[in-house]
Design a protein around this motif. Sequence first.
Motif, short mmCIF file in Angstrom:
data_model
loop_
_atom_site.label_atom_id
_atom_site.label_comp_id
_atom_site.label_asym_id
_atom_site.label_seq_id
_atom_site.Cartn_x
_atom_site.Cartn_y
_atom_site.Cartn_z
N VAL A 75 28.14 35.02 38.24
CA VAL A 75 27.33 35.38 39.40
C VAL A 75 27.09 36.89 39.35
N THR A 76 25.82 37.28 39.41
CA THR A 76 25.45 38.69 39.36
C THR A 76 24.65 39.05 40.59
N GLN A 77 25.08 40.11 41.28
CA GLN A 77 24.33 40.63 42.42
C GLN A 77 23.94 42.08 42.11
N ARG A 78 22.63 42.36 42.23
CA ARG A 78 22.15 43.73 42.03
C ARG A 78 21.68 44.30 43.36
N TRP A 79 21.91 45.61 43.57
CA TRP A 79 21.35 46.28 44.74
C TRP A 79 20.83 47.65 44.33
N LEU A 80 19.96 48.20 45.15
CA LEU A 80 19.30 49.47 44.87
C LEU A 80 19.80 50.54 45.83
N ARG A 81 20.06 51.73 45.27
CA ARG A 81 20.46 52.87 46.07
C ARG A 81 19.65 54.07 45.57
N ASN A 82 18.57 54.36 46.28
CA ASN A 82 17.62 55.38 45.82
C ASN A 82 17.16 55.00 44.41
N SER A 83 17.38 55.87 43.43
CA SER A 83 16.94 55.53 42.06
C SER A 83 18.05 54.89 41.23
N ASP A 84 19.23 54.68 41.82
CA ASP A 84 20.36 54.09 41.09
C ASP A 84 20.46 52.58 41.35
N ASN A 85 21.18 51.91 40.45
CA ASN A 85 21.45 50.48 40.60
C ASN A 85 22.94 50.25 40.79
N GLY A 86 23.27 49.21 41.56
CA GLY A 86 24.64 48.74 41.65
C GLY A 86 24.70 47.28 41.24
N TYR A 87 25.76 46.91 40.53
CA TYR A 87 25.93 45.52 40.08
C TYR A 87 27.34 45.04 40.40
N TRP A 88 27.41 43.83 40.91
CA TRP A 88 28.67 43.09 40.93
C TRP A 88 28.48 41.88 40.04
N ARG A 89 29.30 41.78 38.99
CA ARG A 89 29.23 40.65 38.06
C ARG A 89 30.57 39.93 38.12
N ALA A 90 30.55 38.69 38.59
CA ALA A 90 31.78 37.92 38.78
C ALA A 90 31.77 36.72 37.84
N TYR A 91 32.93 36.41 37.28
CA TYR A 91 33.09 35.32 36.31
C TYR A 91 34.22 34.41 36.77
N ALA A 92 33.97 33.09 36.70
CA ALA A 92 34.95 32.12 37.16
C ALA A 92 34.75 30.82 36.39
N THR A 93 35.67 29.87 36.59
CA THR A 93 35.47 28.55 36.01
C THR A 93 34.31 27.87 36.74
N PRO A 94 33.48 27.09 36.03
CA PRO A 94 32.30 26.50 36.65
C PRO A 94 32.65 25.51 37.75
N GLY A 95 31.74 25.41 38.71
CA GLY A 95 31.90 24.49 39.83
C GLY A 95 31.50 25.17 41.12
N PRO A 96 31.36 24.39 42.20
CA PRO A 96 30.99 24.98 43.49
C PRO A 96 32.12 25.88 44.01
N ARG A 97 31.78 27.05 44.50
CA ARG A 97 32.79 27.98 45.00
C ARG A 97 32.10 29.08 45.78
N THR A 98 32.91 29.83 46.53
CA THR A 98 32.45 31.02 47.23
C THR A 98 33.21 32.21 46.68
N LEU A 99 32.47 33.24 46.26
CA LEU A 99 33.05 34.41 45.64
C LEU A 99 32.91 35.61 46.57
N ARG A 100 34.00 36.38 46.72
CA ARG A 100 34.02 37.52 47.62
C ARG A 100 34.25 38.80 46.83
N PHE A 101 33.46 39.83 47.15
CA PHE A 101 33.60 41.13 46.50
C PHE A 101 35.00 41.69 46.77
#
Length: 419
Positions: A334-360
């Motif tokens: 799961v990858t979430q990108r966000w923008l901060r002015n001209s910079d980028n932020g990424y959260w990249r989370a890895y888990a075993t496959p299947g339905p789930r909820t992931l928290r930063f």
Amino acid sequence: ESGAGPAGGAAPTETLATVRLRDGVGHPGVALTVISNAPDGSLVAEAVSDEDGEVELVIPVDGSVSAVYTSTYQYADPEAPLAVTRYVDTIVFDGLPGDSVQFRVNGSAAAPPLEQMTVMIAAPALAGAASYDVSTSCNNSLGIATSSKVLQIPNCRPDDLFDAVMVARNAAGEIIDHAMLANAPFTSGEYQSYDLAWLHSPVGSVEFQIENIPAGAAQVYLSSAAGQSAINGGTWATTMVTIDNPESEITKPLAHLDSYGNRHCLYGQLLLENSASRGSSVSRQRCSPEADLSPIVFDVEALARLEPTVESESPLTIAVSEPWPGSYGQVLSVTQRWLRNSDNGYWRAYATPGPRTLRFPQLPAALAQYALATTDAIDRTNVSNTIAFGGPESFEDAVAAGLPLWPQDYWSADVSVAP
């Protein structure tokens, strides 16, 4: 022995793990922060990697471990400001973590600009060719009208070599031949000229079969690529087609240069929504070291069920729905990108496959700038399921080998919103 816990034979509640950080060519990630978190996201431990790019860290059962770092990129214009990207890469465990974890980090905060070289790539004009493409091992690829081109190429390979491939296309855009250059020496600041010969190799074909395309879908994009992978780069010869307002099913053959390269990738993407405020798509890729010309088939209706949902922005929480039966692979990303002015932020989370909820994960106070802020703009959410890597055969193998890995076979769903 992995794990530590209560005396008397009770099940261990944590693992003392060795966490390794490596960049794309295997160099250690030095002086980078690694944290571990409990299942509820709370901070457990923090450490900084040594000169070997390693730390020892306690990771609790059902917890997570994260690498927190900054990567910079210098655009071709040396006067342009550095592009800054902040990463939080998280591996989430089900049960007791193993004692060996590895992250593949994207460069370092002090990465210097790449050296440049001027190269003339030329081949004789080919009968029946209406246009040409040229690609080098640093992934610069462009279409050209004639069979020669002067290029500025960066030195992306650590062995000071580079490759090039030229592709000839007919008036319909189909590949009809190719010429190649392998392991030529890179000499910074110099000019070199190379004459290539057409190989007159036969060109194969592969069929895309796309099923259950919903009414109102905007576009289908298909590509068939033959590549020569090298350390930190690669050349590509690609056939692409775009189909607007597709029908419910598509069967489309694409030319594939099956005699070239050591990486052959077939990719299909369906754009489900494409409005000013929101876009969503699903995709499927299949890669192999040798050409596989069997049909590539994917069911759009099944893929669409995987669409990720941002349930909360504070803390950032993303839910992944149930994929279709039998589709579970090796790693859910799961990858979430966000923008901060001209910079980028990424959260990249890895888990075993299947339905789930992931928290930063909760970060140390000194690293608060790596978290999504209320003034940041969420831009793109992606979820993918890697079916095969072509090396590691399980989630545990992938964690030990180093995430993220370039998958050979995967499907994904993607949602983007206007900032």
